[in-house]
Structures are given as structure tokens and as C-alpha cells.
Scaffold this active site. Structure first.
Site, PDB file in Angstrom:
ATOM      1  N   HIS A  76       0.812  -1.215   0.000  1.00 58.92           N
ATOM      2  CA  HIS A  76       0.000   0.000   0.000  1.00 58.92           C
ATOM      3  C   HIS A  76       0.848   1.269   0.000  1.00 58.92           C
ATOM      4  CE1 HIS A  76       0.558  -0.425   4.461  1.00 58.92           C
ATOM      5  NE2 HIS A  76       0.584   0.886   4.404  1.00 58.92           N
ATOM      6  N   ASP A 133       0.064  -7.793   1.162  1.00 60.80           N
ATOM      7  CA  ASP A 133       0.411  -6.369   1.243  1.00 60.80           C
ATOM      8  C   ASP A 133       1.928  -6.189   1.238  1.00 60.80           C
ATOM      9  OD1 ASP A 133      -0.016  -3.646   1.340  1.00 60.80           O
ATOM     10  OD2 ASP A 133      -0.054  -3.567   3.534  1.00 60.80           O
ATOM     11  N   SER A 175       4.972   2.113   7.899  1.00 58.90           N
ATOM     12  CA  SER A 175       4.574   0.885   7.206  1.00 58.90           C
ATOM     13  C   SER A 175       5.650   0.479   6.206  1.00 58.90           C
ATOM     14  CB  SER A 175       3.252   1.084   6.471  1.00 58.90           C
ATOM     15  OG  SER A 175       2.185   1.217   7.360  1.00 58.90           O
TER      16      SER A 175
END
Length: 350
Positions: free
Chosen positions: A102, A132, A206
Site C-alpha cells: 500500500h 500487502d 509501514s
């Protein structure tokens, strides 16, 4: 008689002296080892520190800056350029970087900043929305590589450090413990056997590294758990385990994509009335392999291809690793009756 006692006494003294000399020599020999052991003990003057782990791992964690365009409003039709933040991990000396998918989804350009001050553009090698994960590549020499060991396994209670660039404040370290492993925690249908921990991951972190107390990579930081209303829940964060991430990275580099088998069921927790290990089918996708094989909601799958299935994560992993077109025998319980059917696995599309 007196002479015999005197000789006995002299012998006793001699033996005592010899024994004393032996003990003294042993103590002298042992003293350096004792001193070294005492030097390694944690004392008030030497507090516990994870500096060694950070020094090993942190140079290989990069900042990722990506640009994406979003649609303009009704009153201003021109698209807007938005800067997105993330982190990544240098995995080898040819410049492959692991990050969260993402972080780089639908972007027009990607810039990578190393901790030594170097900056460069990055190319997307491949992405895997299911886990992801994404793999980037940069063209630089003398790259720092994060310590890795494919034999390492994480356990509940392990101390972990999350390294990333939250809110573009610069590289930051947060500390916590692994509080759960395995595909549970409200992500029952996930193909990623996630780690749950309480090391904080804020926006921009992230895709960063989750390392153990020795600096070895144990996971790729992913996201914060979201409650029913979409709000973040403090103390519950997720990471993709290193072993799984390494497997995905290898497939993306070698094949450009990750091909997975598809069964077409939603799964849930084992009902309290069911003592036998297995997975509960809570829904079946229309015209899926499961639907065509006659599976339906409330079936309880206990075995796939002759292998007992104890959890949703285990069943999903088996299906995921099955080549599309393969026929598998599925044993399940319906209305207290054990039944068998054959499913033909298809390719998971996303």
C-alpha cells in the site's frame, strides 16, 4: 609407637600443603574467567540496551517517498499531486527492497532515502496485494543489508523493535513484544500468517523492519488494527513474518507475480459444539471451486488432500500453495454426517 604417630602427622601436613597449592593454582587459573563473567553481567552502571541491534539493522531501513495523483474536485478538475510516506528494507546487495504494497500502490514516482544521506529513484519489481508486500529495486553500490536468518522463528513474548520513518520525523525506533502469532486476530481469511505486537507503527512506518533483540529481521511492519468504526486500536499492530515475506519476495523477483490456488470459501472460528479440529465454512463464493463441488455454509472441513486441517490459516496456506487445476479431496462434516467431495482448484485473481 611415638615414631609412627610422628610420621603419620608429617604425612598429613604434607598432603594438606599439596592440596592447598593445587586449590590455589586452580583459583588463580579460574580468576580471569570469573572476571570476564562479572564484566558481562548487567549492573546499574551498564543498563540493558538494544543499541547493538539498532546499529545492525537501522542502516538498512530506508525512507520511501512516493507521488500519486488524485482526482480534482467538481470545482477544480485538475488532478492533485499527493506525497505519500513509507519505509522499506534493503534485503540484498543488488538493491532489492521489501516494503508494504500500500506504500507504493498507484504511484507515479518513488524516491528512496538511505540513512547515509544518499537518495535515488526506485523501480517496482512486483506487488502482492494479498500479503500487502511489494519489492522495489534501486541502483546503488555498497548497500547496507539487514541481518537475516531463515531458521529464526518468532514466539509470543519475544522482544521486538519496529524501525521506520513515522510522519517523516526521521528514523524512529519503537519497542514492544510479540503478543500473538498465526492467522487470527480478526483477519481469519488472511493468507498472511501475521505477527501481532505492541511496537507502535504510525503513518510512514509501514513497510519498515521489525527486528529482534539481536537486530535480525523477523517481520515487515504492516498496519494498526482498526476497530468496527475504523478507529485505530492502541497496542495492536501487525507485521508480515520474515519467512513468508522472503518467500513472496523470491517469487516476485523470479516470476513477477505470486500465483495462488483458490477454493472460494469464507471461514470462521470453530463452534464450541465441535471438538474435532477443522475450519467452519461461513460462506461460499458463487460459481467458485467450492460452490461447484457442493460445499456450503456451515460445513465443517476437517481434511484437505489427506491432510488434517486445524485452523483457517493452515487451510488457506494449503490451498494457496496448490497449483491451479489440481484436484483435491475434501472431507467435511454436515449435520453430524461425514462427507467427501472433490474440488478443482482455480487461480486466485485480485
Amino acid at each position: 609407637m611415638q615414631q609412627r604417630k610422628s610420621g603419620s602427622w608429617i604425612g598429613y601436613v604434607i598432603r594438606s600443603v599439596i592440596l592447598g597449592l593445587v586449590v590455589a593454582a586452580f583459583v588463580i587459573w579460574l580468576q580471569p574467567l570469573i572476571s570476564a563473567w562479572q564484566a558481562e553481567r548487567v549492573t546499574p552502571d551498564q543498563p540493558m540496551s538494544f543499541a547493538k541491534a539498532v546499529n545492525r539493522a537501522a542502516p538498512a531501513v530506508v525512507n520511501i517517498y512516493s507521488l500519486s495523483e488524485v482526482r480534482g474536485s467538481y470545482y477544480n478538475r485538475r488532478p492533485n499531486t499527493v506525497l505519500r510516506l513509507g519505509s522499506g528494507i534493503i534485503m540484498d546487495n543488488v538493491g532489492h527492497i521489501l516494503t508494504a504494497a500500500h506504500v507504493v500502490a498507484n504511484v507515479s514516482s518513488i524516491q528512496v532515502a538511505l540513512q547515509d544521506g544518499r537518495q535515488t529513484s526506485a523501480q517496482v519489481i512486483g506487488t502482492d496485494p494479498v500479503t500487502d508486500l511489494a519489492v522495489l529495486r534501486i541502483e546503488l553500490d555498497n548497500l547496507p543489508i539487514i541481518p537475516q536468518d531463515l531458521q529464526l522463528r518468532s514466539n509470543v513474548g519475544d522482544v521486538v523493535l519496529a524501525i521506520g520513518n513515522p510522519l517523516n520525523l526521521g528514523q524512529t525506533i519503537t519497542q514492544g513484544i510479540i503478543s500473538a502469532t498465526g492467522g487470527r486476530m480478526g483477519v481469519i481469511n488472511s493468507h498472511a500468517d501475521l505477527l501481532q505486537m505492541d511496537a507502535v507503527i504510525n503513518e510512514g512506518a509501514s513497510g519498515g523492519a521489525l527486528v529482534n533483540s539481536e537486530g535480525y529481521l523477523v517481520g515487515i511492519n504492516n498496519a494498526q488494527f482498526r476497530g468496527p468504526a475504523g478507529q485505530g486500536v492502541e497496542g495492536i499492530y501487525f507485521a508480515v513474518p520474515y519467512v513468508l515475506a522472503h518467500d513472496i519476495m523470491t517469487k516476485l523477483i523470479e516470476e513477477g507475480e505470486v500465483v495462488r490456488g483458490y477454493l472460494g470459501v469464507n471461514t470462521g472460528d470453530r463452534p464450541q459444539s465441535q471438538q474435532q479440529p477443522g475450519i467452519l465454512v461461513t460462506g461460499v463464493d458463487p460459481n467458485s471451486p467450492a460452490d461447484r463441488a457442493g460445499l456450503r455454509a456451515d460445513d465443517y472441513i476437517i481434511e484437505i488432500a489427506g491432510q488434517p486441517i486445524a485452523s483457517s490459516a493452515e487451510g488457506l496456506a494449503l490451498i494457496s500453495n496448490t497449483k491451479p487445476g489440481t484436484e483435491l479431496e475434501v472431507r467435511f462434516i454436515r449435520d453430524n454426517t461425514e462427507l467427501t467431495t472433490t474440488v478443482t482448484i482455480s487461480k486466485l485473481s485480485y
